[in-house]
Write a protein that holds these residues in place. Sequence first.
Motif, PDB file in Angstrom:
ATOM      1  N   GLN A  21     -11.283   5.167  45.674  1.00 38.88           N
ATOM      2  CA  GLN A  21      -9.645   5.308  45.673  1.00 38.88           C
ATOM      3  C   GLN A  21      -9.283   4.159  45.029  1.00 38.88           C
ATOM      4  O   GLN A  21      -8.377   4.303  43.984  1.00 38.88           O
ATOM      5  N   GLU A  24      -9.848   5.000  41.243  1.00 34.63           N
ATOM      6  CA  GLU A  24      -8.759   6.008  40.777  1.00 34.63           C
ATOM      7  C   GLU A  24      -7.269   5.292  40.732  1.00 34.63           C
ATOM      8  O   GLU A  24      -6.648   5.610  39.697  1.00 34.63           O
ATOM      9  N   LYS A  25      -7.061   4.328  41.590  1.00 31.34           N
ATOM     10  CA  LYS A  25      -5.523   3.934  41.388  1.00 31.34           C
ATOM     11  C   LYS A  25      -5.656   2.818  40.060  1.00 31.34           C
ATOM     12  O   LYS A  25      -4.701   2.905  39.533  1.00 31.34           O
TER      13      LYS A  25
END
Length: 297
Positions: A21, A24-25
């Motif tokens: 995550q 992705e950020k």
Amino acid sequence: MLNPLWLNTFKTLVDIGHFTQTAEKLYMTQPGVSQHIKKLESACDHLLLKREGKSFELTEQGRIVYQHALKLELEDALLKEKLSFDNPYSGECKIACSGSLALVLYPKLLTLQQQHPTLSIQIEAAPNQKILNDLQAGSIDLGLVTHAPNSGLFQSKTIGTEELCLVLPKVYAGQSITADLLNECGLIAHPDVTHYLALYLDLCGDTELAQINRDDLPRSGYINQLSQILLPVAMGVGFTVIPRGAIESFQNKEALYIAPTKHPVQETLYMVHKRHRSLPARYESISAPIEEAVSKI
């Protein structure tokens, strides 16, 4: 200095708690995130994360680095806020002027600070040359001086004049001011008295006083606290030369005698700041009360 990009990746990972995550950020690959963490650990010479499968825990060093990253993020946010918002009634105002002007100006500026508590007024009493030196060094932002400064280094504005007065004890009222009288009375010296005395004797229009050897005048005392300079004069101990504004601020004025002159002795006052320096908006807010106070001297 730690690489800010690695610090941001580390902070984001700690905040999110998941490598995928985080990638992705930050629009990165997961190996890219891991690579940043390894480089940061290498730069710190300590492990920052204790990995347990797909999860992790911060080491004690990791907690310290995370707090450091948070602090940097906050400082960046505050910097951006300061750059984007110049409040005319908030922040520090660092000013320098003569002690006599400080007595006049400080109460006026404190009234402005009462109205705007986030405004911080800081005044230093200093002679002309120190004020100009401090402006150049950046330790103050605005100065009030009595000599037109070098236009190549400073930007200045004429804001008024300041009258110099020869002040004696009341017992001398009505007597002719002569060299013998001044020698009898004795000089109460202060940090600016050499300049003030020379200017007064040269410009007051009395040819006898202009011939006085200032170095030969006996001294009856010395004090560097402006608010106290007139105290010995009021008590009959000696005479001095001081701006009229300081006399008006003295509580026991009835014990003083201001010698009359053929020609008023005045110094031009200049408001000065460093050339090519754009002052914050708050200095515009304090300029008006400063000029108003000077106009009433």
